[in-house]
Structure formats: structure tokens, C-alpha cells
Design a protein around this motif. Structure first.
Motif, PDB file in Angstrom:
ATOM      1  N   ALA A 182      62.824  53.097  54.791  1.00 26.12           N
ATOM      2  CA  ALA A 182      62.969  54.033  55.921  1.00 26.12           C
ATOM      3  C   ALA A 182      63.767  53.379  57.046  1.00 26.12           C
ATOM      4  CB  ALA A 182      61.587  54.464  56.420  1.00 26.12           C
ATOM      5  N   GLN A 183      63.495  52.105  57.316  1.00 31.79           N
ATOM      6  CA  GLN A 183      64.247  51.407  58.371  1.00 31.79           C
ATOM      7  C   GLN A 183      65.715  51.250  57.978  1.00 31.79           C
ATOM      8  OE1 GLN A 183      62.050  47.764  59.026  1.00 31.79           O
ATOM      9  NE2 GLN A 183      60.629  48.738  60.448  1.00 31.79           N
ATOM     10  N   LEU A 184      65.958  50.944  56.715  1.00 33.06           N
ATOM     11  CA  LEU A 184      67.346  50.786  56.257  1.00 33.06           C
ATOM     12  C   LEU A 184      68.083  52.126  56.356  1.00 33.06           C
ATOM     13  CD1 LEU A 184      69.493  48.917  54.939  1.00 33.06           C
ATOM     14  CD2 LEU A 184      68.681  49.751  52.718  1.00 33.06           C
ATOM     15  N   ASN A 185      67.471  53.167  55.833  1.00 34.03           N
ATOM     16  CA  ASN A 185      68.110  54.495  55.885  1.00 34.03           C
ATOM     17  C   ASN A 185      68.393  54.914  57.317  1.00 34.03           C
ATOM     18  OD1 ASN A 185      67.974  54.789  53.148  1.00 34.03           O
ATOM     19  ND2 ASN A 185      66.153  56.084  53.143  1.00 34.03           N
ATOM     20  N   GLY A 186      67.438  54.617  58.209  1.00 32.25           N
ATOM     21  CA  GLY A 186      67.576  55.084  59.581  1.00 32.25           C
ATOM     22  C   GLY A 186      68.464  54.205  60.446  1.00 32.25           C
ATOM     23  N   SER A 187      68.584  52.922  60.103  1.00 25.11           N
ATOM     24  CA  SER A 187      69.259  51.978  61.006  1.00 25.11           C
ATOM     25  C   SER A 187      70.664  51.589  60.565  1.00 25.11           C
ATOM     26  CB  SER A 187      68.454  50.664  61.112  1.00 25.11           C
ATOM     27  OG  SER A 187      67.102  50.895  61.380  1.00 25.11           O
ATOM     28  N   LEU A 188      71.006  51.841  59.295  1.00 18.03           N
ATOM     29  CA  LEU A 188      72.306  51.368  58.806  1.00 18.03           C
ATOM     30  C   LEU A 188      73.434  52.117  59.521  1.00 18.03           C
ATOM     31  CD1 LEU A 188      73.376  49.387  56.541  1.00 18.03           C
ATOM     32  CD2 LEU A 188      73.879  51.462  55.231  1.00 18.03           C
ATOM     33  N   ALA A 204      65.387  45.534  46.560  1.00 18.94           N
ATOM     34  CA  ALA A 204      65.246  46.930  47.000  1.00 18.94           C
ATOM     35  C   ALA A 204      66.268  47.256  48.087  1.00 18.94           C
ATOM     36  CB  ALA A 204      63.826  47.173  47.508  1.00 18.94           C
ATOM     37  N   ILE A 205      66.517  46.307  48.978  1.00 24.92           N
ATOM     38  CA  ILE A 205      67.526  46.541  50.028  1.00 24.92           C
ATOM     39  C   ILE A 205      68.910  46.667  49.396  1.00 24.92           C
ATOM     40  CG2 ILE A 205      68.694  45.520  52.035  1.00 24.92           C
ATOM     41  CD1 ILE A 205      65.951  44.281  52.811  1.00 24.92           C
ATOM     42  N   ARG A 206      69.203  45.814  48.416  1.00 21.38           N
ATOM     43  CA  ARG A 206      70.519  45.905  47.742  1.00 21.38           C
ATOM     44  C   ARG A 206      70.668  47.284  47.089  1.00 21.38           C
ATOM     45  NH1 ARG A 206      73.913  42.303  49.077  1.00 21.38           N
ATOM     46  NH2 ARG A 206      72.932  40.509  48.104  1.00 21.38           N
ATOM     47  N   ALA A 207      69.614  47.738  46.428  1.00 25.50           N
ATOM     48  CA  ALA A 207      69.673  49.053  45.776  1.00 25.50           C
ATOM     49  C   ALA A 207      69.839  50.146  46.827  1.00 25.50           C
ATOM     50  CB  ALA A 207      68.413  49.281  44.950  1.00 25.50           C
ATOM     51  N   GLY A 208      69.140  49.995  47.937  1.00 30.53           N
ATOM     52  CA  GLY A 208      69.262  50.984  49.018  1.00 30.53           C
ATOM     53  C   GLY A 208      70.667  51.006  49.584  1.00 30.53           C
ATOM     54  N   LEU A 255      73.436  54.058  49.795  1.00 35.18           N
ATOM     55  CA  LEU A 255      73.926  54.514  51.106  1.00 35.18           C
ATOM     56  C   LEU A 255      75.417  54.250  51.302  1.00 35.18           C
ATOM     57  CD1 LEU A 255      70.919  53.203  53.218  1.00 35.18           C
ATOM     58  CD2 LEU A 255      71.568  55.597  52.972  1.00 35.18           C
ATOM     59  N   THR A 256      75.963  53.277  50.562  1.00 36.37           N
ATOM     60  CA  THR A 256      77.396  52.963  50.711  1.00 36.37           C
ATOM     61  C   THR A 256      78.038  53.132  49.336  1.00 36.37           C
ATOM     62  OG1 THR A 256      77.039  50.566  50.411  1.00 36.37           O
ATOM     63  CG2 THR A 256      76.964  51.394  52.654  1.00 36.37           C
ATOM     64  N   ALA A 273      78.520  50.723  45.378  1.00 29.63           N
ATOM     65  CA  ALA A 273      78.080  49.503  44.699  1.00 29.63           C
ATOM     66  C   ALA A 273      78.891  48.315  45.202  1.00 29.63           C
ATOM     67  CB  ALA A 273      78.225  49.665  43.194  1.00 29.63           C
ATOM     68  N   GLU A 274      80.184  48.560  45.434  1.00 31.87           N
ATOM     69  CA  GLU A 274      81.057  47.459  45.862  1.00 31.87           C
ATOM     70  C   GLU A 274      80.669  46.978  47.268  1.00 31.87           C
ATOM     71  OE1 GLU A 274      85.771  46.733  46.711  1.00 31.87           O
ATOM     72  OE2 GLU A 274      85.171  48.529  45.623  1.00 31.87           O
ATOM     73  N   GLU A 275      80.525  47.915  48.203  1.00 29.83           N
ATOM     74  CA  GLU A 275      80.153  47.523  49.575  1.00 29.83           C
ATOM     75  C   GLU A 275      78.766  46.893  49.581  1.00 29.83           C
ATOM     76  OE1 GLU A 275      81.942  46.949  51.943  1.00 29.83           O
ATOM     77  OE2 GLU A 275      83.668  48.203  51.505  1.00 29.83           O
ATOM     78  N   ALA A 276      77.869  47.469  48.789  1.00 29.00           N
ATOM     79  CA  ALA A 276      76.487  46.959  48.781  1.00 29.00           C
ATOM     80  C   ALA A 276      76.463  45.482  48.421  1.00 29.00           C
ATOM     81  CB  ALA A 276      75.643  47.754  47.804  1.00 29.00           C
ATOM     82  N   HIS A 277      77.400  45.063  47.575  1.00 34.16           N
ATOM     83  CA  HIS A 277      77.417  43.659  47.176  1.00 34.16           C
ATOM     84  C   HIS A 277      78.196  42.785  48.142  1.00 34.16           C
ATOM     85  CE1 HIS A 277      75.577  45.195  43.529  1.00 34.16           C
ATOM     86  NE2 HIS A 277      75.059  43.981  43.463  1.00 34.16           N
TER      87      HIS A 277
END
Ligand code: PEP
Length: 247
Positions: free
Chosen positions: A144-150, A186-190, A194-195, A197-201
Motif C-alpha cells: 500500500a505504501q509503495l502503490n501510494g508513494s511511488l 515483493a517490492i521488486r514485484a510491485g 507499477l512501472t 520489468a526493465e525499470e523495476a530492475h
């Protein structure tokens, strides 16, 4: 990606603390560190520390910023001002801000976007309380914090995430390696959702909470841990250098 060791001095440090930056520079002299190195002092010290660190491997960040560029906000500091003083990044959404000032993820996201618009890297903090962990809510709270704060359009160049379990901050307690790995995964998957796969890494996910020279190597070796956000052990150059050496 190159890991990041970032020190959060919180509300500590006077002009004399410039000596710690000089000592840190000296300790890094000659050997390029295996990680990026940053100190985030209180706002009063951003300018002198940035001057002292100029030309070295040490970058200076800041702690918190207002959402606006300028205006009638007595006592606040904008991201543009921090950038102007020499900061390269700013910590937003630290649990102490969320708790002491009632900052919501919505506000943290707006601050992160203001930081990026000013040319700073946003270091966005997330983490569960002990009660939330004991209730089995860690992953849902962090999501929830990741979804709301990114910040919108987050990339590895603009955004760093710091997972800091509130109960591990300043307590001497650290989660087990399995607990850290579970949340970072879990944060990486989130981030992927939200972005891309490339940005997430490319977005670094730091671990923070009672990191010290004696436990840094073990914590930094965990999958999806791309560096550390360090409070107490960043105040003395010797301790912080011991953490940097663990990378
Ligand atoms: C922090 O507050 O960002 C932090 C990680 O503190 P400490 O290292 O002192 O637990």
C-alpha cells in the motif's frame, strides 16, 4: 546496478560535523568504493557538506522537502532550494515523518515528484510497524505504501526505494535474512507492476534499520538488496566507512 550506501543524519550535526565528511573522504581516498556513497545531513548542513565533498566520491543528499517550489510556507524548504545548496537526492516518507508529521503516502508521492522535478533523486521510504508485522500485515502495508508513494514515471535514475521496518530503526534489531528477502522480492514485484520489468530492475531497493559494520555484509548479500539507508552508524565516518567496505 551499483549499490548505494546512504547515511541519514536525521536531526544531528553542527558545523563541526564537516570533519566527518573530511574523514570519510580520507577513508575512501585511493580506492574507488564498490557502492555510491551519500550523506543526508539536516538542511543547515547541505551547503557546507556539499562544498566539503565536492570532487570526491561522497554525494550529499537531504531530508524531506515541501511539495511546492517556493511560496508562503514558513519553515519549509523546497526541493529546488536543496538542489541549489548542492544536494543530489532527498529522503521522503521516512517513518519518522510519517509518524511525527502524519505524512500520508499521497503526500510522500507529491514530495517525491517535486524532488524529481527539481532534479533530485527521490529516496522513498516504506516499512511496517512491529504491530503490523505481528498481525501478518507486512506485505500488504508495504504494498500500500509503495502503490501510494511511488512517484509517477519512476525510473532507476530518479527514484530509490528504502525498505525500513519501523521496529528495526534505531533499535539494534534487524529482520532475518529471509524476512528481508521476502519484502524486497515483493517490492521488486510491485515495482514491475507499477512501472515495467526493465525499470523495476533499475530502481535500487535499499534496506534500512540498525545496519552497522558488523551486519552490513550479511544484509547486503541478500537478493534484491541494492544498498543500505543508515541512521546512527552514518554519524561517525569510521562506522560508515566500515559499512561501505562491506560492499
Ligand atoms: C533510519 O532511520 O533511516 C535508520 C535506518 O536508522 P538506524 O540505522 O539508526 O536504525
Amino acid at each position: 546496478m551499483k549499490p548505494l550506501a546512504a547515511g541519514n543524519w536525521k536531526m544531528n550535526g553542527l558545523k563541526a560535523s564537516v570533519s566527518e565528511i573530511n574523514a570519510l573522504k580520507d577513508s575512501l581516498d585511493g580506492a574507488a568504493p564498490a557502492c555510491d556513497v551519500m550523506i543526508c545531513p539536516p538542511a543547515t548542513l547541505v551547503l557546507p557538506l556539499a562544498d566539503a565533498a565536492a570532487g570526491s566520491a561522497v554525494q550529499i543528499g537531504a531530508q524531506d522537502c515541501h511539495t511546492a517550489v517556493s511560496g508562503a510556507h514558513t519553515g519549509d524548504i523546497s526541493a529546488a532550494m536543496l538542489k541549489d545548496a548542492g544536494a543530489a537526492a532527498v529522503i521522503v516518507g521516512h517513518s519518522e515523518r510519517r509518524a511525527d508529521h502524519g505524512e500520508t503516502s499521497e503526500l510522500v508521492k507529491t514530495k517525491a515528484e517535486a524532488a524529481i522535478a527539481a532534479g533530485l533523486t527521490a529516496i522513498v521510504c516504506l516499512g511496517e510497524t512491529l504491530a503490523e508485522r505481528e498481525a501478518g500485515d507486512t506485505l500488504s502495508v508495504v504494498h500500500a505504501q509503495l502503490n501510494g508513494s511511488l512517484p509517477g514515471g519512476a525510473t532507476g535514475a530518479t527514484t530509490v526505494i528504502a525498505y525500513e521496518p519501523v521496529w528495526a530503526i534505531g533499535s539494534g534489531l534487524t529482520p532475518t535474512a529471509d524476512q528481508v528477502a521476502e519484502v524486497h522480492q515483493a517490492i521488486r514485484a510491485g515495482l514491475s507492476a507499477l512501472t515495467s520489468a526493465e525499470e523495476a530492475h533499475s530502481i535500487r531497493i535499499l534496506y534500512g534499520g540498525s545496519v552497522k559494520p558488523s551486519n552490513a555484509a550479511e544484509l547486503m548479500a541478500i537478493d534484491n538488496v541494492d544498498g543500505a539507508l543508515v541512521g546512527g552508524a552514518s554519524l561517525a565516518a569510521d562506522d560508515f566507512a566500515g559499512i561501505i567496505a562491506a560492499f
